[in-house]
Design a protein around this motif. Structure first.
Motif, mmCIF file in Angstrom:
data_model
loop_
_atom_site.group_PDB
_atom_site.id
_atom_site.type_symbol
_atom_site.label_atom_id
_atom_site.label_comp_id
_atom_site.label_asym_id
_atom_site.label_seq_id
_atom_site.Cartn_x
_atom_site.Cartn_y
_atom_site.Cartn_z
ATOM 1 N N VAL A 161 0.992 -1.172 0.064
ATOM 2 C CA VAL A 161 -0.219 -0.164 0.047
ATOM 3 C C VAL A 161 0.855 1.240 0.083
ATOM 4 C CG1 VAL A 161 -1.616 1.260 1.465
ATOM 5 C CG2 VAL A 161 -1.856 -1.028 1.091
ATOM 6 N N MET A 162 1.872 1.262 0.911
ATOM 7 C CA MET A 162 2.956 2.442 0.906
ATOM 8 C C MET A 162 3.463 2.434 -0.462
ATOM 9 S SD MET A 162 2.563 3.866 3.765
ATOM 10 C CE MET A 162 4.076 4.958 3.644
ATOM 11 N N LYS A 163 3.939 1.557 -1.130
ATOM 12 C CA LYS A 163 4.635 1.648 -2.605
ATOM 13 C C LYS A 163 3.538 2.079 -3.387
ATOM 14 C CE LYS A 163 7.159 -0.619 -5.863
ATOM 15 N NZ LYS A 163 7.865 -2.249 -6.228
ATOM 16 N N GLN A 164 2.316 1.820 -3.418
ATOM 17 C CA GLN A 164 1.434 2.187 -4.279
ATOM 18 C C GLN A 164 1.025 3.795 -4.139
ATOM 19 O OE1 GLN A 164 -2.188 -0.260 -4.197
ATOM 20 N NE2 GLN A 164 -1.175 -1.907 -5.144
ATOM 21 N N VAL A 165 0.832 4.128 -3.147
ATOM 22 C CA VAL A 165 0.626 5.583 -2.541
ATOM 23 C C VAL A 165 2.020 6.535 -3.161
ATOM 24 C CG1 VAL A 165 0.711 7.255 -0.593
ATOM 25 C CG2 VAL A 165 -0.916 5.075 -0.503
ATOM 26 N N GLN A 166 3.200 6.098 -2.866
ATOM 27 C CA GLN A 166 4.298 6.635 -3.160
ATOM 28 C C GLN A 166 4.397 6.855 -4.884
ATOM 29 O OE1 GLN A 166 7.696 4.591 -1.740
ATOM 30 N NE2 GLN A 166 7.401 5.420 0.473
ATOM 31 N N SER A 167 3.912 5.697 -5.541
ATOM 32 C CA SER A 167 3.829 5.759 -6.821
ATOM 33 C C SER A 167 2.706 6.845 -7.394
ATOM 34 C CB SER A 167 3.498 4.402 -7.672
ATOM 35 O OG SER A 167 4.401 3.464 -7.181
ATOM 36 N N VAL A 168 1.787 7.056 -6.909
ATOM 37 C CA VAL A 168 0.479 7.817 -7.005
ATOM 38 C C VAL A 168 1.115 9.366 -6.976
ATOM 39 C CG1 VAL A 168 -1.693 8.928 -6.481
ATOM 40 C CG2 VAL A 168 -1.366 6.441 -6.697
ATOM 41 N N PHE A 169 1.902 9.519 -5.724
ATOM 42 C CA PHE A 169 2.644 10.890 -5.638
ATOM 43 C C PHE A 169 3.613 10.931 -6.727
ATOM 44 C CE2 PHE A 169 1.709 10.636 -0.992
ATOM 45 C CZ PHE A 169 0.416 11.130 -1.046
ATOM 46 N N LEU A 170 4.456 10.098 -7.196
ATOM 47 C CA LEU A 170 5.474 10.471 -8.207
ATOM 48 C C LEU A 170 4.682 10.795 -9.486
ATOM 49 C CD1 LEU A 170 7.774 7.566 -7.702
ATOM 50 C CD2 LEU A 170 8.198 10.043 -7.045
ATOM 51 N N VAL A 171 3.266 10.555 -9.735
ATOM 52 C CA VAL A 171 2.632 10.562 -10.863
ATOM 53 C C VAL A 171 2.026 11.756 -10.994
ATOM 54 C CG1 VAL A 171 0.614 10.029 -12.564
ATOM 55 C CG2 VAL A 171 2.391 8.460 -11.737
ATOM 56 N N LEU A 172 1.539 12.394 -9.756
ATOM 57 C CA LEU A 172 0.693 13.482 -9.469
ATOM 58 C C LEU A 172 1.650 14.641 -9.458
ATOM 59 C CD1 LEU A 172 -2.271 12.438 -7.106
ATOM 60 C CD2 LEU A 172 -2.315 12.770 -9.787
ATOM 61 N N GLU A 173 2.827 14.559 -8.794
ATOM 62 C CA GLU A 173 3.718 15.576 -8.563
ATOM 63 C C GLU A 173 4.040 16.535 -9.712
ATOM 64 O OE1 GLU A 173 8.076 16.599 -6.619
ATOM 65 O OE2 GLU A 173 7.509 14.547 -6.920
ATOM 66 N N PRO A 174 4.219 16.419 -10.981
ATOM 67 C CA PRO A 174 4.548 16.921 -12.154
ATOM 68 C C PRO A 174 3.152 17.723 -12.406
ATOM 69 C CG PRO A 174 4.626 14.853 -12.908
ATOM 70 C CD PRO A 174 4.873 14.727 -11.134
ATOM 71 N N LEU A 175 2.196 16.809 -12.439
ATOM 72 C CA LEU A 175 0.860 17.589 -12.899
ATOM 73 C C LEU A 175 0.483 18.431 -11.997
ATOM 74 C CD1 LEU A 175 -1.460 17.482 -14.629
ATOM 75 C CD2 LEU A 175 -2.526 15.754 -13.104
ATOM 76 N N LEU A 176 0.654 18.424 -10.712
ATOM 77 C CA LEU A 176 0.224 19.338 -9.936
ATOM 78 C C LEU A 176 1.219 20.360 -9.822
ATOM 79 C CD1 LEU A 176 -0.334 17.184 -6.582
ATOM 80 C CD2 LEU A 176 -2.301 18.385 -7.945
ATOM 81 N N ARG A 177 2.488 20.388 -10.110
ATOM 82 C CA ARG A 177 3.468 21.591 -10.249
ATOM 83 C C ARG A 177 2.836 22.174 -11.719
ATOM 84 N NH1 ARG A 177 8.367 21.440 -7.736
ATOM 85 N NH2 ARG A 177 8.734 19.849 -6.298
ATOM 86 N N ARG A 178 2.570 21.626 -12.746
ATOM 87 C CA ARG A 178 2.224 22.419 -13.953
ATOM 88 C C ARG A 178 0.970 23.095 -13.689
ATOM 89 N NH1 ARG A 178 0.602 18.801 -19.139
ATOM 90 N NH2 ARG A 178 -1.647 19.134 -18.019
ATOM 91 N N VAL A 179 -0.180 22.658 -13.060
ATOM 92 C CA VAL A 179 -1.181 23.296 -12.673
ATOM 93 C C VAL A 179 -0.798 24.657 -11.982
ATOM 94 C CG1 VAL A 179 -3.349 23.344 -11.667
ATOM 95 C CG2 VAL A 179 -2.819 21.071 -12.933
ATOM 96 N N VAL A 180 -0.127 24.424 -10.968
ATOM 97 C CA VAL A 180 0.270 25.469 -9.997
ATOM 98 C C VAL A 180 0.840 26.667 -10.726
ATOM 99 C CG1 VAL A 180 1.387 26.072 -7.977
ATOM 100 C CG2 VAL A 180 -0.001 23.976 -7.843
ATOM 101 N N GLN A 181 1.720 26.073 -11.413
ATOM 102 C CA GLN A 181 2.597 27.083 -12.415
ATOM 103 C C GLN A 181 1.822 27.969 -13.252
ATOM 104 O OE1 GLN A 181 5.526 25.481 -14.672
ATOM 105 N NE2 GLN A 181 6.561 27.421 -15.405
ATOM 106 N N GLU A 182 0.767 27.272 -14.104
ATOM 107 C CA GLU A 182 -0.194 27.904 -15.010
ATOM 108 C C GLU A 182 -1.133 28.800 -14.253
ATOM 109 O OE1 GLU A 182 -2.121 25.173 -17.265
ATOM 110 O OE2 GLU A 182 -0.540 24.426 -18.396
ATOM 111 N N GLU A 183 -1.475 28.430 -13.041
ATOM 112 C CA GLU A 183 -2.348 29.619 -12.344
ATOM 113 C C GLU A 183 -1.793 30.659 -11.848
ATOM 114 O OE1 GLU A 183 -5.582 29.181 -12.240
ATOM 115 O OE2 GLU A 183 -5.602 27.421 -13.292
ATOM 116 N N ILE A 184 -0.380 30.228 -11.554
ATOM 117 C CA ILE A 184 0.178 31.542 -11.103
ATOM 118 C C ILE A 184 0.630 32.626 -12.089
ATOM 119 C CG2 ILE A 184 2.589 32.123 -9.940
ATOM 120 C CD1 ILE A 184 2.426 29.736 -8.114
#
Length: 446
Positions: free
Chosen positions: A38-61
């Motif tokens: 479970v911990m490994k899956q959560v870490q994998s999800v975070f690795l996938v979401l991190e660049p997407l969240l960074r891009r969304v935040v960058q565009e909004e800023i």
């Protein structure tokens, strides 16, 4: 006593107790494994979401900065002086041709390279040569820049409207992005987008032009930008229609004919694979072409397709087909451009009924033998037909003899219903816009 003690201990010992301990150890181990997965899956999800969240935040800023007020009120009662408006500005001479695909060279609406010119900021008239060269940079802009449709943006506003390429991608705009302006003009010989516009918020780009800092010692020169447009993936270019179509284009380049669609398959089965063949049949045998398309093509679709096909240029080649005492000259689209009887050029309205019917028969034979026609010398301008300004009269040859053409050889002809035939001949100099091809108009004798 020792034996009794051993017997007593053995009697009180639960025979199932070792099994329970083994089960407890087994359950504990599986729980650890499950929690680790479970911990490994959560870490994998975070690795996938991190660049997407960074891009969304960058565009909004970035969007917030672009839409921020131009001036911020200061606590000081003194109001800073307003910036002096620029006296010069950059401009694109002509807008880019659409649609634009990734990796394709960007040209203007006339098929020429884009040009950036220097104009007066007030009148918009081109300026003359400057005492020094000026370096100009081309940049990609968001399609919704400037915010609220303003036209008085600052250099900082313009810089915040520049689109940055996606992570791991090439620069968004490549080619001649750095230009040297001489005599108030700079030509963009090579320019293309490397990525489509579907990933930005407004889904559109603009092309902007600005003066590079330090390359001009005068006052501020306002930036230029094109209208907003979509940039499509280059795979869409494979199915793009051409305006106007070329002779050698596949027939599916015409409007309402899809690649590998029903109409395309029907035409290909009947030997109509290029725009040239389509226009040839449309010129000589339109009823046959209409039958090939079938009932699936409505009259409105037929009008759109044929109108698009008629914009195809015929080129300069001329072909001759000779019969008994008469020769017809046609262009690459089987449009009649010249007519001779016994070596004498003739005006169409001077022909008798028998002669018109004979010319029509030669014309149809020329179409049927179109793949083996003999190419003739290009006709001089003085020998081409000029369309008459009156729609009720037929075009005349410039040097047509006023005398009647020589009689035809004894050739049996048959005319259904004793009808009169009338000819029209294409005017090459007018681009074929007046009379499309060789047509036979029938009217009963009265």
């Amino acid at each position: 006593m020792a034996a009794h003690k051993r017997l007593h201990d053995g009697f009180e010992q639960d025979p199932d107790q070792p099994e329970k301990k083994r089960m407890e150890r087994s359950v504990s181990f599986s729980t650890v494994i499950r929690e680790a997965m479970v911990m490994k899956q959560v870490q994998s999800v975070f690795l996938v979401l991190e660049p997407l969240l960074r891009r969304v935040v960058q565009e909004e800023i970035q969007a917030g900065l672009v839409r921020s007020p131009r001036y911020i009120e200061r606590s000081s009662p003194e109001t800073p002086p307003a910036a002096e408006p620029p006296a010069l500005r950059l401009a694109f001479l002509f807008p880019p041709a659409l649609p634009i695909f990734t990796g394709s060279k960007i040209e203007d609406v006339h098929g020429e390279p884009l040009q950036v010119i220097l104009v007066d900021a007030v009148t918009g008239s081109p300026c003359g040569a400057l005492p020094q060269f000026m370096r100009v940079e081309l940049v990609p802009l968001f399609g919704d820049f400037p915010p609220d449709g303003r036209e008085d943006w600052t250099t900082g506003d313009f810089a915040r409207g520049v689109v940055k390429e996606r992570a791991g991608k090439r620069p968004l705009l490549t080619g001649d992005v750095g230009l040297t302006m001489r005599d108030g003009r700079a030509v963009v010989n090579d320019l293309q987008f490397t990525d489509n516009s579907s990933w930005v918020r407004c889904r559109k780009f603009r092309i902007g032009a600005r003066v590079m800092p330090g390359s001009y010692e005068g006052g501020r020169v306002a930036e230029a930008m094109t209208d907003a447009f979509n940039v499509r993936d280059h795979r869409g270019e494979l199915y793009r229609k051409h305006y106007p179509p070329a002779l050698t284009d596949d027939v599916w380049r015409l409007e309402k004919i899809g690649k590998e669609g029903a109409f395309h398959r029907k035409l290909r089965q009947n030997g109509v694979e290029t725009v040239q063949e389509f226009v040839r049949m449309l010129t000589v045998r339109p009823e046959m072409l209409r039958a090939i398309m079938g009932d699936g093509m409505t009259d409105r679709m037929w009008e759109v397709t044929t109108s698009h096909a008629k914009t195809c240029g015929a080129g300069d080649k001329v072909y001759a087909y000779a019969g008994h005492g008469a020769t017809v000259y046609v262009n690459s689209l089987c449009q009649l451009v010249r007519l001779e009887f016994a070596g004498v050029e003739c005006a169409a309205q001077q022909l008798s009924r028998d002669q018109k019917a004979y010319v029509h028969r030669l014309y149809v034979e020329a179409f049927e033998q179109r793949h083996s026609l003999q190419e003739a010398e290009p006709l001089p301008a003085a020998m081409l037909l000029h369309a008459s300004s009156s729609s009720n009269s037929l075009p005349m040859l410039q040097n047509a003899a006023p005398a009647a053409p020589p009689p035809l050889p004894a050739t049996p002809l048959w005319f259904p219903g004793n009808q009169e035939l009338d000819l029209q001949i294409v005017d090459e100099l007018s681009g074929g816009q007046g009379n499309f091809g060789f047509q036979m108009f029938q009217s009963n004798f009265g």
